[in-house]
Design a protein around this motif. Sequence first.
Motif, PDB file in Angstrom:
ATOM      1  N   PRO A 122       0.813  -1.223   0.000  1.00 31.37           N
ATOM      2  CA  PRO A 122       0.000   0.000   0.000  1.00 31.37           C
ATOM      3  C   PRO A 122       0.842   1.266   0.000  1.00 31.37           C
ATOM      4  CG  PRO A 122       0.044  -0.966   2.189  1.00 31.37           C
ATOM      5  CD  PRO A 122       0.738  -1.947   1.276  1.00 31.37           C
ATOM      6  N   GLN A 123       0.384   2.256  -0.762  1.00 30.81           N
ATOM      7  CA  GLN A 123       0.957   3.599  -0.718  1.00 30.81           C
ATOM      8  C   GLN A 123       0.492   4.288   0.569  1.00 30.81           C
ATOM      9  OE1 GLN A 123       3.177   4.843  -3.136  1.00 30.81           O
ATOM     10  NE2 GLN A 123       3.109   2.658  -3.687  1.00 30.81           N
ATOM     11  N   PRO A 124       1.046   5.463   0.903  1.00 29.83           N
ATOM     12  CA  PRO A 124       0.702   6.109   2.184  1.00 29.83           C
ATOM     13  C   PRO A 124      -0.799   6.284   2.439  1.00 29.83           C
ATOM     14  CG  PRO A 124       2.611   7.171   1.240  1.00 29.83           C
ATOM     15  CD  PRO A 124       2.133   6.183   0.214  1.00 29.83           C
ATOM     16  N   LYS A 125      -1.598   6.497   1.391  1.00 27.06           N
ATOM     17  CA  LYS A 125      -3.024   6.736   1.587  1.00 27.06           C
ATOM     18  C   LYS A 125      -3.878   5.506   1.247  1.00 27.06           C
ATOM     19  CE  LYS A 125      -2.744  11.721   0.797  1.00 27.06           C
ATOM     20  NZ  LYS A 125      -3.242  12.878   0.015  1.00 27.06           N
ATOM     21  N   GLU A 126      -3.258   4.329   1.152  1.00 24.72           N
ATOM     22  CA  GLU A 126      -3.966   3.131   0.750  1.00 24.72           C
ATOM     23  C   GLU A 126      -4.042   2.105   1.882  1.00 24.72           C
ATOM     24  OE1 GLU A 126      -3.135   2.748  -4.044  1.00 24.72           O
ATOM     25  OE2 GLU A 126      -1.772   1.721  -2.659  1.00 24.72           O
ATOM     26  N   ILE A 127      -4.979   1.184   1.714  1.00 26.46           N
ATOM     27  CA  ILE A 127      -5.027  -0.013   2.540  1.00 26.46           C
ATOM     28  C   ILE A 127      -4.785  -1.223   1.651  1.00 26.46           C
ATOM     29  CG2 ILE A 127      -6.593   0.924   4.284  1.00 26.46           C
ATOM     30  CD1 ILE A 127      -8.907  -0.516   2.840  1.00 26.46           C
ATOM     31  N   GLN A 128      -4.216  -2.258   2.235  1.00 20.61           N
ATOM     32  CA  GLN A 128      -4.106  -3.536   1.539  1.00 20.61           C
ATOM     33  C   GLN A 128      -5.213  -4.448   2.066  1.00 20.61           C
ATOM     34  OE1 GLN A 128      -1.534  -6.864   2.698  1.00 20.61           O
ATOM     35  NE2 GLN A 128      -0.353  -6.506   0.805  1.00 20.61           N
ATOM     36  N   VAL A 129      -5.951  -5.067   1.153  1.00 23.00           N
ATOM     37  CA  VAL A 129      -7.065  -5.939   1.513  1.00 23.00           C
ATOM     38  C   VAL A 129      -6.744  -7.363   1.086  1.00 23.00           C
ATOM     39  CG1 VAL A 129      -9.522  -6.446   1.174  1.00 23.00           C
ATOM     40  CG2 VAL A 129      -8.735  -4.062   1.260  1.00 23.00           C
ATOM     41  N   LYS A 130      -6.888  -8.304   2.023  1.00 20.53           N
ATOM     42  CA  LYS A 130      -6.833  -9.726   1.685  1.00 20.53           C
ATOM     43  C   LYS A 130      -8.259 -10.161   1.398  1.00 20.53           C
ATOM     44  CE  LYS A 130      -5.171 -14.243   3.197  1.00 20.53           C
ATOM     45  NZ  LYS A 130      -4.485 -15.024   4.266  1.00 20.53           N
ATOM     46  N   VAL A 131      -8.520 -10.550   0.169  1.00 17.62           N
ATOM     47  CA  VAL A 131      -9.892 -10.804  -0.262  1.00 17.62           C
ATOM     48  C   VAL A 131     -10.385 -12.131   0.302  1.00 17.62           C
ATOM     49  CG1 VAL A 131     -11.433 -11.006  -2.241  1.00 17.62           C
ATOM     50  CG2 VAL A 131      -9.407  -9.531  -2.399  1.00 17.62           C
ATOM     51  N   MET A 132     -11.615 -12.097   0.823  1.00 20.63           N
ATOM     52  CA  MET A 132     -12.273 -13.309   1.308  1.00 20.63           C
ATOM     53  C   MET A 132     -13.243 -13.833   0.252  1.00 20.63           C
ATOM     54  SD  MET A 132     -13.022 -11.929   5.166  1.00 20.63           S
ATOM     55  CE  MET A 132     -13.524 -13.489   5.881  1.00 20.63           C
ATOM     56  N   THR A 133     -14.131 -12.969  -0.201  1.00 22.11           N
ATOM     57  CA  THR A 133     -15.079 -13.336  -1.247  1.00 22.11           C
ATOM     58  C   THR A 133     -15.328 -12.134  -2.146  1.00 22.11           C
ATOM     59  OG1 THR A 133     -17.067 -12.697   0.000  1.00 22.11           O
ATOM     60  CG2 THR A 133     -16.288 -14.957   0.273  1.00 22.11           C
ATOM     61  N   CYS A 134     -15.804 -12.411  -3.340  1.00 24.35           N
ATOM     62  CA  CYS A 134     -16.259 -11.383  -4.268  1.00 24.35           C
ATOM     63  C   CYS A 134     -17.180 -12.080  -5.261  1.00 24.35           C
ATOM     64  CB  CYS A 134     -15.093 -10.683  -4.968  1.00 24.35           C
ATOM     65  SG  CYS A 134     -13.973 -11.801  -5.831  1.00 24.35           S
ATOM     66  N   THR A 135     -17.715 -11.339  -6.195  1.00 24.65           N
ATOM     67  CA  THR A 135     -18.567 -11.965  -7.207  1.00 24.65           C
ATOM     68  C   THR A 135     -17.916 -11.886  -8.580  1.00 24.65           C
ATOM     69  OG1 THR A 135     -19.840  -9.943  -7.649  1.00 24.65           O
ATOM     70  CG2 THR A 135     -20.711 -11.439  -5.975  1.00 24.65           C
ATOM     71  N   VAL A 136     -18.449 -12.689  -9.484  1.00 24.77           N
ATOM     72  CA  VAL A 136     -18.159 -12.557 -10.909  1.00 24.77           C
ATOM     73  C   VAL A 136     -19.466 -12.069 -11.507  1.00 24.77           C
ATOM     74  CG1 VAL A 136     -17.292 -13.691 -12.974  1.00 24.77           C
ATOM     75  CG2 VAL A 136     -16.643 -14.565 -10.711  1.00 24.77           C
ATOM     76  N   ASN A 137     -19.491 -10.820 -11.936  1.00 20.94           N
ATOM     77  CA  ASN A 137     -20.755 -10.177 -12.278  1.00 20.94           C
ATOM     78  C   ASN A 137     -20.697  -9.492 -13.636  1.00 20.94           C
ATOM     79  OD1 ASN A 137     -19.665  -7.413 -11.788  1.00 20.94           O
ATOM     80  ND2 ASN A 137     -19.521  -8.130  -9.686  1.00 20.94           N
TER      81      ASN A 137
END
Length: 326
Positions: free
Chosen positions: A25-40
Amino acid sequence: MKAAVRYEYCSPSELEIAELPEPEPQPKEIQVKVMTCTVNRTDMAVLTGWPWIMRLFVGYPKPKRATPGTDFVGEITQIGSEVKEYAVGDRVWGFIDNGCGSHGEYFCTSSFENLRKVSKNIDPIQAGASIEGVHYAYNFLNKINLKEGDQVLVIGGTGAIGSAAIQILKSRNIHVTAVSLGNVEKVAQLGADQVIDGLLDDFTGIKQQFDAVLDAVGKSRFKICKPLLKKNGTYLSSELGHNWENPFLSLSTSFFSSKKVKFPIPLNVNKSLIQIEELLLEDKFKPLIDRVVSLEQLPEAYTYVGSGKKLGNVILSYLNKDFGLQ
């Protein structure tokens, strides 16, 4: 990390699963470890660059992000030095319609207006199925003034948007007639008061008029549905329409017709997430889930979504023992 990648706009069969460096992550970012998402359907547009107008937002002449994916449920694993709103371990969900890279195990973002914390009491699979389609359903329905007892026709009752719209309308005590190509029983279970099987009957021939018609799959047209609208009724569609007619009809009917076309631009993701979280916690919303797939199955999942045959949501899950889930 593993991620789906494409460096040019492409078809689902050209999507590859590859090993990539974990993004920092850059200074203004968060890093997210993805759990679920969709294919839409939005993902399909991000992947293929079609309709062409998507390239103005996703990247021209090539996509800005190699990894597609637009919605997500995940946990924050790193934060930038200037981030104050979030902490490592927060569970978040969101929708970034020009792509965030959630079809990879990790991504970074500073688009905080498009995400928020989500209760850990909500199952991640259920949460993942309650983002993209629900956001669009909310933002279509909040553009019309409906009151208890009004009648609405929903075309495409088993899609992610249509299945969400039925439940949102019923939570407001609105009478819902739904059109589905088969799957009548499943749509009835969502709460629709009446279900028309489009495989057997032509819904345009019914002797009934509605306060609103929502075409949640973009398969109809205003001129076809206009006789089904009451005076001052409203037609909404999830698609641009034949020859991109719906945005223009939205302008012309506002001046020259008692029956209107609305073509909403769904912007307020944060508000949608607040509303659906309340319904999920109150057990008043149950997202329709077609299937759950792994990252390795993603190209086939895209092909399936593109076929128009999915029922509700196709979920991409990264859940494993790291999250205490199987």
